[in-house]
Design an enzyme around this catalytic site. Structure first.
Site, PDB file in Angstrom:
ATOM      1  N   LYS A 114      34.578  27.388  36.424  1.00 58.78           N
ATOM      2  CA  LYS A 114      33.984  26.955  37.290  1.00 58.78           C
ATOM      3  C   LYS A 114      32.666  25.644  36.861  1.00 58.78           C
ATOM      4  CE  LYS A 114      33.609  30.980  40.854  1.00 58.78           C
ATOM      5  NZ  LYS A 114      32.808  32.039  41.496  1.00 58.78           N
ATOM      6  N   LYS A 195      45.675  28.507  43.218  1.00 61.71           N
ATOM      7  CA  LYS A 195      45.112  29.169  44.483  1.00 61.71           C
ATOM      8  C   LYS A 195      44.614  28.991  45.813  1.00 61.71           C
ATOM      9  CE  LYS A 195      41.199  30.969  43.443  1.00 61.71           C
ATOM     10  NZ  LYS A 195      40.060  31.870  43.428  1.00 61.71           N
ATOM     11  N   LYS A 198      38.104  28.434  49.277  1.00 61.12           N
ATOM     12  CA  LYS A 198      37.441  28.347  49.639  1.00 61.12           C
ATOM     13  C   LYS A 198      36.388  26.785  49.721  1.00 61.12           C
ATOM     14  CE  LYS A 198      34.788  32.798  51.163  1.00 61.12           C
ATOM     15  NZ  LYS A 198      34.998  33.407  49.736  1.00 61.12           N
TER      16      LYS A 198
HETATM   17  P1  TYM Z   1      35.152  35.726  47.099  1.00 60.64           P
HETATM   18  O1  TYM Z   1      34.456  34.987  47.975  1.00 60.64           O
HETATM   19  O2  TYM Z   1      35.693  34.564  45.880  1.00 60.64           O
HETATM   20  O3  TYM Z   1      36.711  36.083  47.630  1.00 60.64           O
HETATM   21  C1  TYM Z   1      36.838  37.203  48.207  1.00 60.64           C
HETATM   22  C2  TYM Z   1      37.929  38.181  48.203  1.00 60.64           C
HETATM   23  O4  TYM Z   1      39.441  37.307  48.664  1.00 60.64           O
HETATM   24  C3  TYM Z   1      40.269  37.399  47.638  1.00 60.64           C
HETATM   25  N1  TYM Z   1      41.006  36.011  47.088  1.00 60.64           N
HETATM   26  C4  TYM Z   1      42.057  35.863  47.174  1.00 60.64           C
HETATM   27  N2  TYM Z   1      43.238  36.319  48.099  1.00 60.64           N
HETATM   28  C5  TYM Z   1      44.204  35.875  47.337  1.00 60.64           C
HETATM   29  N3  TYM Z   1      44.714  34.813  47.268  1.00 60.64           N
HETATM   30  C6  TYM Z   1      43.617  34.139  47.208  1.00 60.64           C
HETATM   31  N4  TYM Z   1      43.776  32.461  47.542  1.00 60.64           N
HETATM   32  C7  TYM Z   1      42.820  34.099  47.412  1.00 60.64           C
HETATM   33  N5  TYM Z   1      41.466  33.558  47.394  1.00 60.64           N
HETATM   34  C8  TYM Z   1      40.350  34.890  47.226  1.00 60.64           C
HETATM   35  C9  TYM Z   1      39.415  37.433  46.447  1.00 60.64           C
HETATM   36  O5  TYM Z   1      40.058  38.206  45.830  1.00 60.64           O
HETATM   37  C10 TYM Z   1      37.961  38.688  46.796  1.00 60.64           C
HETATM   38  O6  TYM Z   1      39.121  39.771  46.804  1.00 60.64           O
HETATM   39  N6  TYM Z   1      33.665  37.647  43.185  1.00 60.64           N
HETATM   40  C11 TYM Z   1      33.474  38.037  44.478  1.00 60.64           C
HETATM   41  C12 TYM Z   1      33.389  38.435  45.305  1.00 60.64           C
HETATM   42  C13 TYM Z   1      31.696  40.037  44.865  1.00 60.64           C
HETATM   43  C14 TYM Z   1      33.159  41.226  44.353  1.00 60.64           C
HETATM   44  C15 TYM Z   1      31.689  42.024  44.352  1.00 60.64           C
HETATM   45  C16 TYM Z   1      34.073  41.376  44.772  1.00 60.64           C
HETATM   46  C17 TYM Z   1      31.162  40.553  44.341  1.00 60.64           C
HETATM   47  N7  TYM Z   1      30.362  41.247  44.097  1.00 60.64           N
HETATM   48  C18 TYM Z   1      32.081  42.991  43.669  1.00 60.64           C
HETATM   49  C19 TYM Z   1      34.232  42.964  44.840  1.00 60.64           C
HETATM   50  C20 TYM Z   1      32.743  43.693  44.204  1.00 60.64           C
HETATM   51  C21 TYM Z   1      34.322  36.877  45.301  1.00 60.64           C
HETATM   52  O7  TYM Z   1      33.748  35.497  44.441  1.00 60.64           O
HETATM   53  O8  TYM Z   1      34.988  37.001  45.982  1.00 60.64           O
END
Ligand code: TYM
Length: 333
Positions: A114, A195, A198
């Site tokens: 990032k 991957k 978003k």
């Molecule tokens: P975020 O918002 O990027 O994504 C949310 C969830 O979606 C999963 N994900 C995917 N899984 C499979 N294939 C993909 N292409 C893909 N893109 C996203 C992510 O792995 C995630 O589970 N840092 C985290 C948010 C967070 C969090 C937490 C997660 C903040 N605090 C505490 C767990 C526990 C994030 O940016 O997710």
């Protein structure tokens, strides 16, 4: 009877949810409801680690709440809340910052990726995983269901918990990541080496949860495959496109891999794409319909989030007080 395992996961309100979020994470959260104690957090504090437009962030936070409920998160069974509504997250993060060596954060691959895309890197971006650790540890979480890209952050959370427990005595439960075998890493449809994300708005990159059937057909029809002919699951990186489509089909239909391979035996990529598109359309159709219904009633969404925040505070506030006590603060009464 042993108490139900605690589950915590988070998701950023930065852009429309895509199929990767749904298949990698949200489907698991929904499946675990009832048998586990679930906390699902809309992480707005995390979202502002890269620049956000305030009006868009506010809108996307409600949209995400509506989408999660539309996708099956039941606020009666899951505590669904917004991170900034529970101050304990920021308070706990600060204290954890003061037990986390800088080197641990500089190693994080998501930070490095990032940071490369930013003209000026904010301190919050480096600190991002410590806030994530605070999220998880405040709830005595046993399981963290996430996609593959979050694994390193959960491992860091474990290291921070163990370090704090060593320095100040047993305080935190050391959580486990829960990562699905299929769907842990849904790839971009226009580039199966990247991957699904978003933040990539190129048409053809992702399927958004709210996409109309015609758009889903358009995107899947143009999905990158390979010059081969076999429609079988494989780890071969040169066949990543077909494998990605098959994984999406597996999760959308719930069929076994052998049944899927038998179904596509002797068929071509055109048939594969057609069936994948139709299966995805059927999974997303009810979610899209419920979403448009829910987003029409922002007052009801806000009411649900107020209740979620109260439930979350009831767990997180006593926990952060314990953490403050452990490090030697005089507690305000
Ligand atoms: P975020 O918002 O990027 O994504 C949310 C969830 O979606 C999963 N994900 C995917 N899984 C499979 N294939 C993909 N292409 C893909 N893109 C996203 C992510 O792995 C995630 O589970 N840092 C985290 C948010 C967070 C969090 C937490 C997660 C903040 N605090 C505490 C767990 C526990 C994030 O940016 O997710």
């Amino acid at each position: 009877m042993s108490p139900k395992p605690r589950v915590f996961s988070g998701i950023q309100p930065s852009g429309m949810l895509h199929l990767g979020n749904y298949l990698g994470a949200i489907q698991q959260w929904v499946a675990g409801q009832g048998e586990k104690t679930n906390f699902i957090c809309i992480v707005d504090l995390h979202a502002i680690t890269v620049p956000q437009d305030p009006a868009a962030l506010r809108r996307q936070t409600r949209e995400l709440a509506a989408l999660l409920i539309a996708a099956g998160i039941d606020p009666q069974q899951t505590t669904l809340f917004v991170q900034s509504h529970v101050r304990a997250h920021a308070e706990c993060c600060w204290i954890l910052n003061c037990v986390t060596p800088l080197g641990w954060l500089e190693r994080m691959t998501q930070y490095k990726m990032k940071a490369q895309k930013q003209e000026s890197v904010l301190a919050g971006l480096l600190d991002y995983p410590v806030l994530q650790a605070a999220d998880i540890l405040l709830y005595d979480t046993h399981e963290v269901p996430v996609g593959e890209d979050q694994k390193q952050h959960i491992e860091l959370t474990r290291d921070i918990a163990q370090r704090f427990n060593y320095l100040y005595g047993e305080t935190f439960v050391v959580p486990e990541p829960v990562i699905r075998e299929t769907g842990a890493r849904i790839m971009a449809l226009n580039d199966p080496t990247a991957k699904m994300s978003k933040s990539d708005f190129t048409r053809g990159h992702a399927i958004r949860i709210t996409d109309e059937p015609d758009e889903i057909r358009w995107v899947v029809k143009r999905a990158v495959t390979d010059p081969g002919r076999d429609i079988t699951f494989s780890d071969d990186p040169t066949r990543a496109g077909v494998n990605n489509l098959l994984q999406i089909y597996e999760l959308a239909t719930g069929l076994s891999r052998s049944a899927i391979e038998a179904h596509f035996m002797g068929k071509g990529y055109g048939a594969l794409k057609n069936d994948v598109a139709e299966a995805v359309i059927e999974v997303l159709r009810p979610i899209r319909e419920r979403y448009y219904h829910l987003i029409d009633d922002p007052a009801e969404l806000d009411r649900i989030l107020v209740i979620g925040a109260e439930q979350a505070r009831a767990v997180a506030e006593p926990k952060v007080r314990l953490v403050m006590e452990r490090v030697g603060f005089v507690l305000a009464t």
